[in-house]
Design an enzyme around this catalytic site. Structure first.
Site, PDB file in Angstrom:
ATOM      1  N   SER A   7      12.900  -2.812   4.610  1.00 18.01           N
ATOM      2  CA  SER A   7      12.987  -2.198   5.937  1.00 18.01           C
ATOM      3  C   SER A   7      11.594  -1.832   6.419  1.00 18.01           C
ATOM      4  O   SER A   7      10.897  -1.028   5.791  1.00 18.01           O
ATOM      5  CB  SER A   7      13.847  -0.941   5.870  1.00 18.01           C
ATOM      6  OG  SER A   7      13.637  -0.174   7.042  1.00 18.01           O
ATOM      7  N   HIS A  30      14.416  -6.388   7.354  1.00 16.74           N
ATOM      8  CA  HIS A  30      15.353  -5.459   7.992  1.00 16.74           C
ATOM      9  C   HIS A  30      14.599  -4.649   9.051  1.00 16.74           C
ATOM     10  O   HIS A  30      13.597  -4.004   8.759  1.00 16.74           O
ATOM     11  CB  HIS A  30      15.946  -4.551   6.920  1.00 16.74           C
ATOM     12  CG  HIS A  30      17.025  -3.636   7.397  1.00 16.74           C
ATOM     13  ND1 HIS A  30      18.333  -4.046   7.556  1.00 16.74           N
ATOM     14  CD2 HIS A  30      17.005  -2.336   7.754  1.00 16.74           C
ATOM     15  CE1 HIS A  30      19.067  -3.024   7.983  1.00 16.74           C
ATOM     16  NE2 HIS A  30      18.280  -1.968   8.121  1.00 16.74           N
ATOM     17  N   ASP A  32      14.945  -1.729  11.868  1.00 20.91           N
ATOM     18  CA  ASP A  32      15.761  -0.584  12.290  1.00 20.91           C
ATOM     19  C   ASP A  32      15.429  -0.173  13.711  1.00 20.91           C
ATOM     20  O   ASP A  32      14.330   0.303  13.992  1.00 20.91           O
ATOM     21  CB  ASP A  32      15.513   0.604  11.349  1.00 20.91           C
ATOM     22  CG  ASP A  32      16.147   0.395   9.988  1.00 20.91           C
ATOM     23  OD1 ASP A  32      17.357   0.118   9.933  1.00 20.91           O
ATOM     24  OD2 ASP A  32      15.426   0.503   8.977  1.00 20.91           O
ATOM     25  N   MET A  34      16.280   2.345  16.730  1.00 22.92           N
ATOM     26  CA  MET A  34      16.891   3.673  16.929  1.00 22.92           C
ATOM     27  C   MET A  34      16.588   4.179  18.332  1.00 22.92           C
ATOM     28  O   MET A  34      15.455   4.064  18.794  1.00 22.92           O
ATOM     29  CB  MET A  34      16.323   4.664  15.919  1.00 22.92           C
ATOM     30  CG  MET A  34      16.485   4.230  14.486  1.00 22.92           C
ATOM     31  SD  MET A  34      15.795   5.469  13.392  1.00 22.92           S
ATOM     32  CE  MET A  34      16.061   4.692  11.801  1.00 22.92           C
ATOM     33  N   HIS A  63      19.144  -4.023  12.736  1.00 25.43           N
ATOM     34  CA  HIS A  63      20.143  -2.955  12.599  1.00 25.43           C
ATOM     35  C   HIS A  63      20.049  -2.051  13.825  1.00 25.43           C
ATOM     36  O   HIS A  63      19.088  -1.288  13.960  1.00 25.43           O
ATOM     37  CB  HIS A  63      19.819  -2.200  11.295  1.00 25.43           C
ATOM     38  CG  HIS A  63      20.717  -1.055  10.984  1.00 25.43           C
ATOM     39  ND1 HIS A  63      20.453  -0.163   9.962  1.00 25.43           N
ATOM     40  CD2 HIS A  63      21.897  -0.629  11.534  1.00 25.43           C
ATOM     41  CE1 HIS A  63      21.404   0.748   9.904  1.00 25.43           C
ATOM     42  NE2 HIS A  63      22.294   0.496  10.850  1.00 25.43           N
ATOM     43  N   MET A  65      20.859   0.997  15.737  1.00 23.45           N
ATOM     44  CA  MET A  65      21.394   2.365  15.692  1.00 23.45           C
ATOM     45  C   MET A  65      21.259   2.941  17.093  1.00 23.45           C
ATOM     46  O   MET A  65      20.419   3.810  17.356  1.00 23.45           O
ATOM     47  CB  MET A  65      20.635   3.184  14.644  1.00 23.45           C
ATOM     48  CG  MET A  65      21.042   2.820  13.221  1.00 23.45           C
ATOM     49  SD  MET A  65      19.857   3.365  11.982  1.00 23.45           S
ATOM     50  CE  MET A  65      18.713   2.001  12.065  1.00 23.45           C
ATOM     51  N   MET A 137      26.194   2.295   5.171  1.00 16.99           N
ATOM     52  CA  MET A 137      25.085   3.255   5.086  1.00 16.99           C
ATOM     53  C   MET A 137      25.314   4.173   3.889  1.00 16.99           C
ATOM     54  O   MET A 137      26.398   4.743   3.742  1.00 16.99           O
ATOM     55  CB  MET A 137      25.019   4.128   6.346  1.00 16.99           C
ATOM     56  CG  MET A 137      24.615   3.439   7.623  1.00 16.99           C
ATOM     57  SD  MET A 137      22.924   2.819   7.777  1.00 16.99           S
ATOM     58  CE  MET A 137      21.917   4.038   6.997  1.00 16.99           C
ATOM     59  N   GLY A 144      14.022   6.954   6.993  1.00 16.82           N
ATOM     60  CA  GLY A 144      13.818   6.361   5.676  1.00 16.82           C
ATOM     61  C   GLY A 144      13.584   7.469   4.659  1.00 16.82           C
ATOM     62  O   GLY A 144      13.413   8.641   5.010  1.00 16.82           O
ATOM     63  N   ASP A 175      22.483   0.099   2.743  1.00 22.64           N
ATOM     64  CA  ASP A 175      21.271   0.572   3.414  1.00 22.64           C
ATOM     65  C   ASP A 175      21.140   2.085   3.253  1.00 22.64           C
ATOM     66  O   ASP A 175      21.978   2.845   3.754  1.00 22.64           O
ATOM     67  CB  ASP A 175      21.372   0.193   4.903  1.00 22.64           C
ATOM     68  CG  ASP A 175      20.108   0.518   5.683  1.00 22.64           C
ATOM     69  OD1 ASP A 175      19.118   0.936   5.074  1.00 22.64           O
ATOM     70  OD2 ASP A 175      20.143   0.343   6.923  1.00 22.64           O
ATOM     71  N   GLY A 176      20.056   2.492   2.595  1.00 19.71           N
ATOM     72  CA  GLY A 176      19.748   3.914   2.484  1.00 19.71           C
ATOM     73  C   GLY A 176      19.584   4.383   1.053  1.00 19.71           C
ATOM     74  O   GLY A 176      20.558   4.377   0.289  1.00 19.71           O
ATOM     75  N   GLY A 197      13.531   0.416   1.988  1.00 20.92           N
ATOM     76  CA  GLY A 197      12.340   0.776   2.757  1.00 20.92           C
ATOM     77  C   GLY A 197      11.311   1.413   1.857  1.00 20.92           C
ATOM     78  O   GLY A 197      10.348   0.760   1.432  1.00 20.92           O
ATOM     79  N   SER A 198      11.533   2.665   1.502  1.00 18.95           N
ATOM     80  CA  SER A 198      10.532   3.379   0.706  1.00 18.95           C
ATOM     81  C   SER A 198      10.348   2.768  -0.684  1.00 18.95           C
ATOM     82  O   SER A 198       9.241   2.789  -1.218  1.00 18.95           O
ATOM     83  CB  SER A 198      10.872   4.864   0.623  1.00 18.95           C
ATOM     84  OG  SER A 198      12.243   5.050   0.441  1.00 18.95           O
TER      85      SER A 198
HETATM   86  C1  DX5 Z   1      17.923   4.500   7.970  1.00 18.73           C
HETATM   87  C2  DX5 Z   1      17.658   3.019   8.081  1.00 18.73           C
HETATM   88  C3  DX5 Z   1      17.267   2.390   6.805  1.00 18.73           C
HETATM   89  C4  DX5 Z   1      16.006   2.951   6.182  1.00 18.73           C
HETATM   90  C5  DX5 Z   1      16.077   2.734   4.708  1.00 18.73           C
HETATM   91  O1  DX5 Z   1      18.583   4.953   9.101  1.00 18.73           O
HETATM   92  O2  DX5 Z   1      18.805   2.327   8.551  1.00 18.73           O
HETATM   93  O3  DX5 Z   1      17.175   0.974   6.930  1.00 18.73           O
HETATM   94  O4  DX5 Z   1      14.834   2.364   6.665  1.00 18.73           O
HETATM   95  O5  DX5 Z   1      14.998   3.374   4.101  1.00 18.73           O
HETATM   96  P1  DX5 Z   1      15.053   3.824   2.582  1.00 18.73           P
HETATM   97  O6  DX5 Z   1      15.241   2.586   1.767  1.00 18.73           O
HETATM   98  O7  DX5 Z   1      13.738   4.476   2.379  1.00 18.73           O
HETATM   99  O8  DX5 Z   1      16.212   4.770   2.441  1.00 18.73           O
HETATM  100 ZN    ZN Z   2      18.754   0.071   8.452  1.00 18.01          ZN
END
Ligand code: DX5
Ligand code: ZN
Length: 215
Positions: A7, A30, A32, A34, A63, A65, A137, A144, A175-176, A197-198
């Protein structure tokens, strides 16, 4: 073996090209999106996806959101998304169905996403409509680096059973909070795509992190 989808929410947006290059051994990218309404955070929009598209051949897993996502399906498809995912909580069912029809018409793959509160059964009518991906989720969407919610694993297993029965071939994405400590557990519960992501961007060597997540 699960697909890995880093992500870019955890990337350095001033060095986005470099940070996409760093994860180019992954299966998908990926993205995101928002809107500050559906989730409390604001991230990136259509022009950034268009720039990413010019920069990489990676499969763009976008994705959304955002509230009432049907409004943005065409724009993100034109910007170069390969797959769009809309949240079932982001509009009423007829409008979600309309968004999926718009994806079909635009020639992009169709995904639906579930917040942690939404039950497994909610996917059933959409499996029948032929979605290509279900995203579960495992944190509250918006940021993240949050902690993985293990209480979502039974839901993941239930959706895996529904997919195998009613729509084999549909991807099941998690995801998450996914990282090395839970990747195998998530895969065993039925996930076919792991968003990270992280766990990828926080690693000293993102390519090594992707390889380790693949198992
Ligand atoms: C959160 C996002 C995720 C996020 C995941 O709302 O949809 O895609 O970037 O990050 P990590 O892997 O750090 O939880
Ligand atoms: Zn996401």
């Amino acid at each position: 073996m699960a697909k890995i989808a880093p992500s870019i929410l955890s990337a350095d947006f001033c060095e986005l090209g470099r940070d996409i290059q760093r994860v180019s051994t992954a299966d998908w990218l990926h993205v995101d999106v928002m809107d500050g309404m559906f989730v409390p955070n604001i991230s990136i929009g259509v022009p950034v996806v268009a720039s990413i598209r010019r920069h990489t051949y990676m499969f763009l897993d976008v994705h959304l959101m955002v509230e009432k996502p049907v409004r943005y399906v065409d724009a993100f498809a034109r910007a170069g998304a390969d797959l769009l995912t809309v949240h079932l909580e982001a509009d009423m069912p007829p409008q979600i169905r309309e968004a999926l029809r718009a994806m079909e018409a635009a020639g992009v793959k169709k995904g639906i996403a579930l917040r942690p509160i939404t039950s497994a059964e909610a996917v059933l009518p959409y499996l029948e409509l032929g979605v290509d991906l279900v995203l579960v989720m495992t944190v509250e969407p918006g940021f993240g680096g949050q902690k993985f919610m293990a209480d979502q694993l039974p839901k993941l297993q239930a959706i895996r059973r529904y997919i195998d029965r009613y729509r084999p071939g549909c991807e099941l994405e998690v995801d998450g909070g996914v990282g090395l400590s839970n990747a195998r557990q998530v895969e065993e519960a039925g996930a076919s795509v792991l968003v990270a992501g992280s766990a990828v961007y926080g690693a000293a060597d993102p390519a090594a992190a992707i390889a380790a997540l693949r198992g």
